[in-house]
Design a protein around this motif. Structure first.
Motif, PDB file in Angstrom:
ATOM      1  N   SER A 311       0.737  -1.634   0.495  1.00 41.84           N
ATOM      2  CA  SER A 311       0.412   0.090  -0.218  1.00 41.84           C
ATOM      3  C   SER A 311       0.526   1.295  -0.193  1.00 41.84           C
ATOM      4  N   ALA A 312       0.714   1.722  -0.910  1.00 42.79           N
ATOM      5  CA  ALA A 312       1.731   2.950  -1.151  1.00 42.79           C
ATOM      6  C   ALA A 312       0.636   4.290  -0.238  1.00 42.79           C
ATOM      7  N   GLU A 313       0.900   5.278   0.495  1.00 44.95           N
ATOM      8  CA  GLU A 313       0.974   6.331   1.204  1.00 44.95           C
ATOM      9  C   GLU A 313       0.200   7.696  -0.120  1.00 44.95           C
ATOM     10  N   CYS A 314      -0.833   8.133   0.190  1.00 51.40           N
ATOM     11  CA  CYS A 314      -1.528   8.985  -0.745  1.00 51.40           C
ATOM     12  C   CYS A 314      -1.417  10.009  -0.625  1.00 51.40           C
ATOM     13  N   ARG A 315      -1.077  10.905   0.688  1.00 52.58           N
ATOM     14  CA  ARG A 315      -1.735  11.680   1.165  1.00 52.58           C
ATOM     15  C   ARG A 315      -0.988  12.885   0.612  1.00 52.58           C
ATOM     16  N   TRP A 316       0.362  12.614   0.808  1.00 49.99           N
ATOM     17  CA  TRP A 316       1.110  14.169  -0.509  1.00 49.99           C
ATOM     18  C   TRP A 316       1.687  14.112  -1.875  1.00 49.99           C
ATOM     19  N   ARG A 317       0.684  12.784  -2.252  1.00 43.02           N
ATOM     20  CA  ARG A 317       0.350  12.798  -3.343  1.00 43.02           C
ATOM     21  C   ARG A 317      -0.743  12.664  -4.433  1.00 43.02           C
ATOM     22  N   LEU A 318      -1.815  13.153  -4.233  1.00 42.86           N
ATOM     23  CA  LEU A 318      -2.824  14.053  -4.147  1.00 42.86           C
ATOM     24  C   LEU A 318      -3.170  15.300  -4.330  1.00 42.86           C
ATOM     25  N   ASN A 329      -7.627   6.606   6.335  1.00 40.65           N
ATOM     26  CA  ASN A 329      -7.604   5.621   5.573  1.00 40.65           C
ATOM     27  C   ASN A 329      -6.849   6.934   4.031  1.00 40.65           C
ATOM     28  N   CYS A 330      -5.690   6.503   3.604  1.00 41.43           N
ATOM     29  CA  CYS A 330      -4.780   7.426   2.394  1.00 41.43           C
ATOM     30  C   CYS A 330      -3.946   6.797   1.515  1.00 41.43           C
ATOM     31  N   LEU A 331      -3.966   5.533   1.476  1.00 38.67           N
ATOM     32  CA  LEU A 331      -3.650   4.073   1.072  1.00 38.67           C
ATOM     33  C   LEU A 331      -4.092   3.323  -0.800  1.00 38.67           C
ATOM     34  N   ARG A 332      -2.760   4.013  -1.258  1.00 40.90           N
ATOM     35  CA  ARG A 332      -3.447   2.534  -2.574  1.00 40.90           C
ATOM     36  C   ARG A 332      -2.843   1.477  -2.677  1.00 40.90           C
ATOM     37  N   PRO A 333      -3.737   0.122  -3.506  1.00 38.95           N
ATOM     38  CA  PRO A 333      -2.515  -0.539  -3.550  1.00 38.95           C
ATOM     39  C   PRO A 333      -1.398  -0.648  -5.093  1.00 38.95           C
ATOM     40  N   CYS A 334      -0.497  -1.100  -4.499  1.00 45.22           N
ATOM     41  CA  CYS A 334       0.951  -0.495  -5.541  1.00 45.22           C
ATOM     42  C   CYS A 334       1.525  -2.478  -6.448  1.00 45.22           C
ATOM     43  N   PHE A 335       0.935  -2.144  -7.668  1.00 48.84           N
ATOM     44  CA  PHE A 335       1.407  -3.638  -7.725  1.00 48.84           C
ATOM     45  C   PHE A 335       2.319  -4.078  -8.804  1.00 48.84           C
ATOM     46  N   VAL A 336       3.147  -5.547  -8.259  1.00 48.63           N
ATOM     47  CA  VAL A 336       4.402  -5.513  -8.979  1.00 48.63           C
ATOM     48  C   VAL A 336       4.561  -6.857  -8.954  1.00 48.63           C
ATOM     49  N   GLU A 337       5.615  -7.631  -9.815  1.00 47.90           N
ATOM     50  CA  GLU A 337       5.550  -8.340 -10.760  1.00 47.90           C
ATOM     51  C   GLU A 337       6.967  -8.360 -11.690  1.00 47.90           C
ATOM     52  N   ILE A 363       6.558   2.080  -8.739  1.00 45.48           N
ATOM     53  CA  ILE A 363       6.804   3.835  -7.651  1.00 45.48           C
ATOM     54  C   ILE A 363       6.488   3.963  -8.611  1.00 45.48           C
ATOM     55  N   ARG A 364       7.372   4.316  -9.796  1.00 42.84           N
ATOM     56  CA  ARG A 364       7.575   5.091 -10.582  1.00 42.84           C
ATOM     57  C   ARG A 364       6.495   5.056 -12.101  1.00 42.84           C
ATOM     58  N   GLU A 365       6.036   4.214 -12.066  1.00 43.89           N
ATOM     59  CA  GLU A 365       4.430   3.665 -13.063  1.00 43.89           C
ATOM     60  C   GLU A 365       3.446   3.907 -11.827  1.00 43.89           C
ATOM     61  N   MET A 366       3.065   4.227 -10.845  1.00 44.58           N
ATOM     62  CA  MET A 366       2.018   4.583  -9.903  1.00 44.58           C
ATOM     63  C   MET A 366       2.184   6.139  -9.833  1.00 44.58           C
ATOM     64  N   GLU A 367       3.109   6.403  -9.489  1.00 45.53           N
ATOM     65  CA  GLU A 367       3.770   8.096  -9.491  1.00 45.53           C
ATOM     66  C   GLU A 367       3.417   8.959 -10.763  1.00 45.53           C
ATOM     67  N   GLY A 369       0.163   8.692 -11.481  1.00 43.43           N
ATOM     68  CA  GLY A 369      -1.083   8.922 -11.548  1.00 43.43           C
ATOM     69  C   GLY A 369      -1.053   8.327 -10.718  1.00 43.43           C
ATOM     70  N   VAL A 370      -1.592   8.877  -9.629  1.00 42.67           N
ATOM     71  CA  VAL A 370      -1.927   8.589  -7.854  1.00 42.67           C
ATOM     72  C   VAL A 370      -3.327   7.630  -8.113  1.00 42.67           C
ATOM     73  N   LEU A 371      -3.837   8.198  -8.927  1.00 43.11           N
ATOM     74  CA  LEU A 371      -5.853   7.387  -8.712  1.00 43.11           C
ATOM     75  C   LEU A 371      -6.079   6.724  -9.787  1.00 43.11           C
ATOM     76  N   GLU A 372      -5.239   6.855 -10.781  1.00 46.20           N
ATOM     77  CA  GLU A 372      -4.739   6.020 -11.798  1.00 46.20           C
ATOM     78  C   GLU A 372      -5.585   4.632 -12.367  1.00 46.20           C
ATOM     79  N   GLY A 373      -6.921   3.755 -12.538  1.00 44.92           N
ATOM     80  CA  GLY A 373      -7.030   2.935 -12.730  1.00 44.92           C
ATOM     81  C   GLY A 373      -7.735   2.559 -11.564  1.00 44.92           C
ATOM     82  N   ALA A 374      -7.982   3.540 -10.425  1.00 47.29           N
ATOM     83  CA  ALA A 374      -8.934   3.513  -9.292  1.00 47.29           C
ATOM     84  C   ALA A 374     -10.138   2.282  -9.160  1.00 47.29           C
ATOM     85  N   GLU A 375     -10.650   2.386 -10.155  1.00 45.82           N
ATOM     86  CA  GLU A 375     -11.984   1.612 -10.184  1.00 45.82           C
ATOM     87  C   GLU A 375     -12.354   0.041 -10.736  1.00 45.82           C
ATOM     88  N   GLY A 376     -10.212  -0.187 -10.819  1.00 42.37           N
ATOM     89  CA  GLY A 376     -10.360  -1.790 -11.349  1.00 42.37           C
ATOM     90  C   GLY A 376      -9.060  -2.421 -10.621  1.00 42.37           C
TER      91      GLY A 376
END
Length: 458
Positions: A311-318, A329-337, A363-367, A369-376
């Motif tokens: 879970s990545a902290e989003c407070r300062w990323r919004l 809560n202010c977290l989003r999942p970060c997926f690594v493969e 992490i670079r991909e997540m940053e 667009g921190v809310l990008e793809g949130a619906e999925g």
């Protein structure tokens, strides 16, 4: 890794008292009733459970701490009153079907006082070596079961006294109430009120920010997240924890041990040297991922790809950012493969470098667009779970070892709730304050031995 000699078979803990602690009465009658809506960050955690953390302290007369612990807890709840309340269904408002609810005089936080009949157990419980989880579970406060109206409590605490030796403070906070950053803000506030004797001094942490309107939701992510969850889980309330009998049967099938490993600053530096721009978090997570894979604790045998979630902290990323003191809560999942062969081939250091590179890319991909793809996010998390991913709890940023109730730093801090999600490690700053990272893990003993051998090879 053989167990140290003369370890206790099981911690013997008996409950001395159960106390309901409320915030001090408000001077303003209209402030006796409080309601707060849940945001889309909160509802994603409705069907999970509490984050459970234990703080072990040395103290020659731990009984003397109990009155002040109780009074300072009440003072901390004056600021963090939602944690003394409940989350409850609200059928009358379908657009916001769950609410924080706190009513002074009706709601309170459960504070359990317990005592160990084996004071010397404290020495074993604060060791880094593998400790049977059966010794540790009795120290963890349990949230009460949901009420008939579906309301469920958000927090509980327990003080377990080891006469003449010290005490353990256990804090359980339901993840739907807030994330770990907020939970530690609460603990630091409690500790400061205890240390200072009141909650009015300038040395107190800043108060929490409770304004839910700060979290914008123009695309109704809350409603979409709830709709997705309801397709996969029973209607509210969230299901109660498993029955004690079921838990005991599971424990008998697979005895678990908990251990802490220290990744020194020099070891982190070596990982960073092999992995350009890797942070300390990335270095520790990469090493833990490779060690869990080599111990057979995560991943699927013969799978071409391995997975990690955190879970990545989003407070300062919004945009605009939320205050650091925002309670919720202010977290989003970060997926690594990564390719499993890259993580396991060659020396451990080679696998760690590959893991660090994969985590850095995610992490670079997540940053971007921190809310990008949130619906999925929910669907993507569920699709990865069968692959037995590694996951991470806690953070070195939370400063758990700076928690001072007035009798010094903790001798040990453990996040026990990592047990509930196999393949999860807990990260914290080094208790030595030397820039290292402490890695906590719960595994069967054979797997723990393999994890330790891998960890020690860096």
């Amino acid at each position: 890794m053989a167990p140290p000699p003369c370890q206790p078979e099981q911690a013997r803990v008996r409950v001395i008292d159960r106390i309901r602690v409320s915030p001090p009465p408000s001077e303003h009658e209209h402030e006796h009733e409080h309601e707060l809506p849940l945001t889309f960050f909160d509802v994603a955690w409705l069907f999970t459970g509490p984050v459970e953390r234990l703080f072990f302290f040395r103290h020659p007369d731990p009984d003397s701490t109990l009155p002040l612990l109780r009074s300072s807890l009440s003072l901390a709840l004056r600021r963090f009153y939602p944690l003394a309340g409940t989350i409850r269904p609200s059928p009358a408002t379908p657009h916001a079907p769950f609410l924080y609810s706190y009513s002074h005089g009706a709601d309170a936080l459960n504070f359990v006082v317990a005592q160990s009949d084996r004071p010397d157990d404290l020495d074993h419980l604060v060791a880094r070596d593998p400790r049977d989880l059966a010794w540790i579970r009795p120290l963890v406060p349990q949230l009460p079961p949901p009420g008939d109206d579906g309301a469920f409590a958000l927090a509980a605490v327990q003080a377990t006294v080891f006469p003449g030796r010290g005490l353990c403070l256990g804090v359980s906070v339901h993840h739907a109430a807030c994330d770990d950053a907020s939970a530690m803000h609460f603990v630091r506030t409690w500790a400061a009120a205890c240390r200072l004797g009141d909650d009015s001094q300038a040395a107190m942490p800043p108060p929490p920010v409770l304004d839910r309107s700060l979290v914008a939701d123009p695309d109704d992510l809350r409603g979409k997240t709830l709709a997705g969850m309801m397709c996969l889980a029973p209607p509210p309330p969230p299901p109660p924890p498993p029955q004690e009998e079921e838990e005991e049967e599971e424990r008998e099938r697979a005895p678990l041990v908990m251990a802490s490993f220290l990744l020194t600053r020099d070891q982190i530096g070596r990982i960073k040297d092999a992995s350009a721009k890797a942070s300390s978090f990335v270095a520790a997570s990469a090493l833990a991922w490779v060690c869990l894979l080599k111990s057979g604790s995560v991943g699927v045998a013969a799978a071409e790809r391995s997975h990690m979630l955190f879970s990545a902290e989003c407070r300062w990323r919004l945009t605009p950012p939320l205050p650091a003191e925002y309670l919720g809560n202010c977290l989003r999942p970060c997926f690594v493969e990564a390719a499993t062969a890259d993580l396991l081939s060659g020396e451990t250091a080679d696998g760690v470098a590959a893991a660090a590179a994969a985590i850095g890319r995610a992490i670079r991909e997540m940053e971007r667009g921190v809310l990008e793809g949130a619906e999925g996010w929910l669907g993507r998390v569920l699709s990865v779970l069968p692959e037995r991913p590694m996951s991470v709890g806690g953070s070195p940023r939370h400063g758990v070892y700076d928690t001072d109730f007035g009798w010094g730093r903790p001798a040990r801090v453990e996040m026990v709730s990592v047990e509930k999600t196999p393949g999860t490690v807990a990260l914290a700053e080094s208790p030595e304050g030397d820039g290292g990272i402490e890695v906590g893990v719960v595994l069967p003993r054979d797997a723990m031995d393999a994890f330790a051998a891998c960890f020690g090879s860096i």
